[in-house]
Motif scaffolding. Structure first.
Motif, mmCIF file in Angstrom:
data_model
loop_
_atom_site.group_PDB
_atom_site.id
_atom_site.type_symbol
_atom_site.label_atom_id
_atom_site.label_comp_id
_atom_site.label_asym_id
_atom_site.label_seq_id
_atom_site.Cartn_x
_atom_site.Cartn_y
_atom_site.Cartn_z
ATOM 1 N N UNK A 21 0.645 -1.203 0.106
ATOM 2 C CA UNK A 21 -0.042 0.000 -0.305
ATOM 3 C C UNK A 21 0.663 1.310 0.048
ATOM 4 N N UNK A 22 2.221 1.226 -0.378
ATOM 5 C CA UNK A 22 3.035 2.283 -0.576
ATOM 6 C C UNK A 22 2.997 3.091 -2.028
ATOM 7 N N UNK A 23 2.996 4.424 -2.132
ATOM 8 C CA UNK A 23 3.170 4.720 -3.370
ATOM 9 C C UNK A 23 4.840 4.856 -3.766
ATOM 10 N N UNK A 24 5.138 4.491 -5.120
ATOM 11 C CA UNK A 24 6.328 4.398 -5.559
ATOM 12 C C UNK A 24 7.246 5.769 -5.325
ATOM 13 N N UNK A 25 6.670 6.939 -5.333
ATOM 14 C CA UNK A 25 7.291 8.056 -4.727
ATOM 15 C C UNK A 25 6.375 8.791 -3.609
ATOM 16 N N UNK A 71 11.575 10.412 -4.779
ATOM 17 C CA UNK A 71 11.054 10.217 -6.179
ATOM 18 C C UNK A 71 11.756 8.612 -6.575
ATOM 19 N N UNK A 72 10.906 7.840 -7.107
ATOM 20 C CA UNK A 72 11.270 6.379 -7.612
ATOM 21 C C UNK A 72 12.251 7.066 -8.923
ATOM 22 N N UNK A 73 13.474 6.408 -9.139
ATOM 23 C CA UNK A 73 14.362 6.385 -9.971
ATOM 24 C C UNK A 73 14.247 5.354 -11.138
ATOM 25 N N UNK A 74 13.893 5.719 -12.339
ATOM 26 C CA UNK A 74 13.874 4.709 -13.166
ATOM 27 C C UNK A 74 15.007 4.141 -14.285
ATOM 28 N N UNK A 82 12.478 0.488 -11.262
ATOM 29 C CA UNK A 82 12.639 1.532 -10.668
ATOM 30 C C UNK A 82 12.852 1.042 -9.087
ATOM 31 N N UNK A 83 13.511 2.317 -8.336
ATOM 32 C CA UNK A 83 13.816 2.016 -6.963
ATOM 33 C C UNK A 83 12.633 2.689 -5.983
ATOM 34 N N UNK A 84 11.430 2.799 -6.475
ATOM 35 C CA UNK A 84 10.555 3.523 -5.490
ATOM 36 C C UNK A 84 10.401 2.471 -4.195
ATOM 37 N N UNK A 85 10.797 1.479 -4.216
ATOM 38 C CA UNK A 85 10.296 0.522 -2.930
ATOM 39 C C UNK A 85 11.752 0.276 -2.253
ATOM 40 N N UNK A 86 12.728 0.981 -2.431
ATOM 41 C CA UNK A 86 14.070 0.961 -1.797
ATOM 42 C C UNK A 86 14.215 0.722 -0.275
ATOM 43 N N UNK A 87 13.296 1.484 0.224
ATOM 44 C CA UNK A 87 13.161 1.600 1.690
ATOM 45 C C UNK A 87 12.796 0.109 2.352
#
Length: 156
Positions: free
Chosen positions: A28-32, A43-46, A60-65
């Motif tokens: 349920x997280x936004x990518x950015x 921001x997610x980096x593509x 993309x790395x929007x879920x890196x956390x």
């Protein structure tokens, strides 16, 4: 679904969120990181990995956390498109792929042309597609749960 308003509020927040787009949402997280009416935090980096006539692959790395990369590939054939969504570096993380259809597309057309492999379940909802400033049309949205890899085939 597009942005139908520049007024700060719940409608704009929903339209800017990841689940309002044809992409994958994890936890349920936004990518950015979307906050306030016009701001984006992290921001997610593509990264485009492959760009050929019959195939495009990007991630993309929007879920890196949460230690996760989302990779999506499109393979183009004469009578179909295959989309593969991969959740990389995930021991057992579930994702939800969202597919929003234009209001002119019927449920019967979707059932005849869209096929999933590795789905854990699909939910059908209606959504309001922005059709101009503060104007909407109802369309169909499919939310497809999966773990690790989802393959989607669109026949035409």
């Amino acid at each position: 679904i597009g942005t139908s308003t520049y007024e700060m509020g719940e409608r704009r927040n929903v339209e800017r969120g990841s689940s309002a787009h044809n992409t994958v949402v994890v936890g349920n997280r936004d990518q950015s990181e979307v906050w306030s009416g016009f701001r984006v935090g992290n921001r997610a980096k593509v990264k485009v990995l492959k760009d050929m006539q019959d195939q495009i692959v990007a991630e993309h790395n929007g879920y890196k956390s949460i230690g996760l990369i989302h990779r999506r590939s499109f393979n183009f054939f004469e009578n179909s498109i295959e989309i593969t969504d991969e959740l990389i570096n995930s021991a057992s993380c579930e994702g939800v792929a969202y597919f929003h259809f234009h209001p002119l597309i019927t449920k019967e057309q979707i059932q005849a042309s869209l096929f999933f492999e590795n789905e854990l379940g699909t939910t059908e909802n209606s959504f309001e597609m922005a059709d101009g400033y503060n104007r909407y049309k109802l369309g169909i949205c499919l939310a497809v749960k999966f773990e690790k890899v989802l393959k989607t085939k669109i026949k035409f």
